[in-house]
Design a protein around this motif. Structure first.
Motif, mmCIF file in Angstrom:
data_model
loop_
_atom_site.group_PDB
_atom_site.id
_atom_site.type_symbol
_atom_site.label_atom_id
_atom_site.label_comp_id
_atom_site.label_asym_id
_atom_site.label_seq_id
_atom_site.Cartn_x
_atom_site.Cartn_y
_atom_site.Cartn_z
ATOM 1 N N VAL A 36 0.852 -1.333 -0.193
ATOM 2 C CA VAL A 36 0.111 -0.101 -0.102
ATOM 3 C C VAL A 36 0.780 1.264 0.037
ATOM 4 O O VAL A 36 0.781 2.126 -0.798
ATOM 5 C CB VAL A 36 -1.010 -0.025 1.144
ATOM 6 N N ASN A 37 2.018 1.186 0.865
ATOM 7 C CA ASN A 37 2.798 2.386 0.829
ATOM 8 C C ASN A 37 3.536 2.710 -0.324
ATOM 9 O O ASN A 37 3.524 3.938 -0.994
ATOM 10 C CB ASN A 37 3.802 2.140 2.007
ATOM 11 N N GLU A 38 3.986 1.738 -1.063
ATOM 12 C CA GLU A 38 4.382 1.871 -2.398
ATOM 13 C C GLU A 38 3.490 1.976 -3.508
ATOM 14 O O GLU A 38 3.636 3.100 -4.481
ATOM 15 C CB GLU A 38 5.115 0.267 -2.810
ATOM 16 N N LEU A 39 2.228 1.843 -3.419
ATOM 17 C CA LEU A 39 1.293 2.179 -4.310
ATOM 18 C C LEU A 39 0.895 3.700 -4.088
ATOM 19 O O LEU A 39 0.800 4.588 -5.108
ATOM 20 C CB LEU A 39 0.125 1.660 -4.272
ATOM 21 N N ILE A 40 0.961 4.184 -2.900
ATOM 22 C CA ILE A 40 0.789 5.686 -2.375
ATOM 23 C C ILE A 40 1.466 6.509 -3.053
ATOM 24 O O ILE A 40 1.705 7.664 -3.699
ATOM 25 C CB ILE A 40 0.549 5.568 -0.895
ATOM 26 N N GLN A 42 3.588 5.606 -5.668
ATOM 27 C CA GLN A 42 3.687 5.688 -6.967
ATOM 28 C C GLN A 42 2.757 6.638 -7.585
ATOM 29 O O GLN A 42 2.796 7.348 -8.412
ATOM 30 C CB GLN A 42 3.511 4.326 -7.661
ATOM 31 N N ALA A 43 1.573 6.740 -6.868
ATOM 32 C CA ALA A 43 0.327 7.714 -7.230
ATOM 33 C C ALA A 43 0.609 8.830 -7.167
ATOM 34 O O ALA A 43 0.727 9.982 -7.993
ATOM 35 C CB ALA A 43 -0.929 7.102 -6.680
ATOM 36 N N ASP A 44 1.319 9.313 -6.188
ATOM 37 C CA ASP A 44 1.675 10.610 -5.630
ATOM 38 C C ASP A 44 2.779 11.199 -6.847
ATOM 39 O O ASP A 44 2.620 12.226 -7.271
ATOM 40 C CB ASP A 44 2.279 10.590 -4.238
ATOM 41 N N ALA A 45 3.807 10.303 -7.121
ATOM 42 C CA ALA A 45 4.793 10.665 -7.965
ATOM 43 C C ALA A 45 4.070 10.999 -9.407
ATOM 44 O O ALA A 45 4.661 11.899 -10.154
ATOM 45 C CB ALA A 45 6.042 9.435 -8.154
ATOM 46 N N ARG A 46 3.225 10.208 -9.675
ATOM 47 C CA ARG A 46 2.429 10.326 -11.168
ATOM 48 C C ARG A 46 1.512 11.775 -11.119
ATOM 49 O O ARG A 46 1.419 12.137 -12.179
ATOM 50 C CB ARG A 46 1.674 9.155 -11.688
ATOM 51 N N VAL A 47 0.732 11.820 -10.013
ATOM 52 C CA VAL A 47 -0.223 12.884 -9.784
ATOM 53 C C VAL A 47 0.290 14.180 -9.706
ATOM 54 O O VAL A 47 0.049 15.293 -10.342
ATOM 55 C CB VAL A 47 -1.095 12.672 -8.673
ATOM 56 N N GLU A 48 1.326 14.349 -9.030
ATOM 57 C CA GLU A 48 2.105 15.555 -8.455
ATOM 58 C C GLU A 48 2.567 16.546 -9.717
ATOM 59 O O GLU A 48 2.427 17.548 -9.964
ATOM 60 C CB GLU A 48 3.302 15.365 -7.452
ATOM 61 N N PRO A 49 3.470 15.819 -10.634
ATOM 62 C CA PRO A 49 3.830 16.581 -11.989
ATOM 63 C C PRO A 49 2.391 17.308 -12.680
ATOM 64 O O PRO A 49 2.591 18.184 -13.172
ATOM 65 C CB PRO A 49 4.657 15.677 -12.822
ATOM 66 N N VAL A 50 1.546 16.353 -12.779
ATOM 67 C CA VAL A 50 0.139 16.782 -13.748
ATOM 68 C C VAL A 50 -0.487 18.097 -12.876
ATOM 69 O O VAL A 50 -0.893 19.090 -13.406
ATOM 70 C CB VAL A 50 -0.918 15.734 -13.679
ATOM 71 N N ALA A 90 -5.106 11.872 5.115
ATOM 72 C CA ALA A 90 -5.926 10.443 5.226
ATOM 73 C C ALA A 90 -5.057 9.370 4.713
ATOM 74 O O ALA A 90 -5.195 8.309 5.386
ATOM 75 C CB ALA A 90 -7.132 10.387 4.597
ATOM 76 N N LEU A 91 -4.247 9.532 3.956
ATOM 77 C CA LEU A 91 -3.404 8.278 3.459
ATOM 78 C C LEU A 91 -2.153 8.365 4.541
ATOM 79 O O LEU A 91 -1.370 7.282 4.268
ATOM 80 C CB LEU A 91 -2.857 8.564 2.107
ATOM 81 N N ALA A 92 -1.530 9.351 5.288
ATOM 82 C CA ALA A 92 -0.406 9.364 5.812
ATOM 83 C C ALA A 92 -0.310 8.365 6.890
ATOM 84 O O ALA A 92 0.698 7.619 6.926
ATOM 85 C CB ALA A 92 -0.280 10.722 6.776
ATOM 86 N N PRO A 93 -1.414 7.956 7.776
ATOM 87 C CA PRO A 93 -1.378 6.905 8.454
ATOM 88 C C PRO A 93 -1.076 5.461 7.889
ATOM 89 O O PRO A 93 -0.409 4.594 8.214
ATOM 90 C CB PRO A 93 -2.867 6.972 9.182
ATOM 91 N N ALA A 94 -1.608 5.123 6.608
ATOM 92 C CA ALA A 94 -1.428 3.964 5.719
ATOM 93 C C ALA A 94 0.119 3.942 5.459
ATOM 94 O O ALA A 94 0.868 2.961 5.638
ATOM 95 C CB ALA A 94 -2.185 3.865 4.637
ATOM 96 N N ALA A 95 0.890 5.375 5.100
ATOM 97 C CA ALA A 95 2.114 5.221 4.672
ATOM 98 C C ALA A 95 2.983 5.037 5.871
ATOM 99 O O ALA A 95 3.910 4.484 5.920
ATOM 100 C CB ALA A 95 2.277 6.372 3.927
ATOM 101 N N ALA A 96 2.620 5.721 6.890
ATOM 102 C CA ALA A 96 3.481 5.525 8.236
ATOM 103 C C ALA A 96 3.517 4.134 8.786
ATOM 104 O O ALA A 96 4.492 3.633 9.265
ATOM 105 C CB ALA A 96 2.948 6.728 9.257
ATOM 106 N N ALA A 97 2.308 3.524 8.782
ATOM 107 C CA ALA A 97 2.208 2.196 9.293
ATOM 108 C C ALA A 97 3.096 1.286 8.306
ATOM 109 O O ALA A 97 3.654 -0.012 8.935
ATOM 110 C CB ALA A 97 0.794 1.840 9.309
ATOM 111 N N ALA A 98 3.320 1.358 7.306
ATOM 112 C CA ALA A 98 4.102 0.533 6.165
ATOM 113 C C ALA A 98 5.500 0.837 6.419
ATOM 114 O O ALA A 98 6.315 -0.133 6.249
ATOM 115 C CB ALA A 98 3.474 0.956 4.732
ATOM 116 N N SER A 99 5.921 2.046 6.919
ATOM 117 C CA SER A 99 7.445 2.067 6.823
ATOM 118 C C SER A 99 7.875 1.616 8.418
ATOM 119 O O SER A 99 7.409 1.191 9.116
ATOM 120 C CB SER A 99 7.793 3.573 6.769
#
Length: 99
Positions: A36-40, A42-50, A90-99
């Motif tokens: 889940v952290n990796e997917l978040i 990747q999504a952030d890396a793709r969306v941010e430039p747009v 909202a996504l930060a807890p999932a990312a933090a829990a994954a690290s």
């Protein structure tokens, strides 16, 4: 062996199997968190430039708008930034829990 010995052995086996099952579930949970952290990321890396490109276009166009429209566009940008902040928090807890 007596019946008591057999029952005790069966209880130990049941507890041992339960412990192994819990450990497997914990390993799977950690794997899922990492995914889940990796997917978040990747999504952030793709969306941010747009988003940056769209914001740059809006910034360049806002000065050419009539004066009455400029505050509306600026307010919409602030609302978009706030929505993005809420999604990230909202996504930060999932990312933090994954690290």
């Amino acid at each position: 062996m007596s019946l008591n010995d057999n029952l005790r052995d069966a209880a130990y086996i049941a507890v041992g199997m339960g412990v192994i099952g819990v450990q497997r579930a914990q390993v799977r949970r950690e794997e899922l968190r990492k995914l889940v952290n990796e997917l978040i990321q990747q999504a952030d890396a793709r969306v941010e430039p747009v988003l940056k490109a769209v914001e740059a276009q809006i910034d360049s166009a806002v000065d050419r708008l009539p004066e009455q429209a400029q505050p509306v566009v600026k307010q919409a940008r602030k609302a978009g930034e706030e929505a993005r902040r809420q999604v990230r928090s909202a996504l930060a807890p999932a990312a933090a829990a994954a690290s």
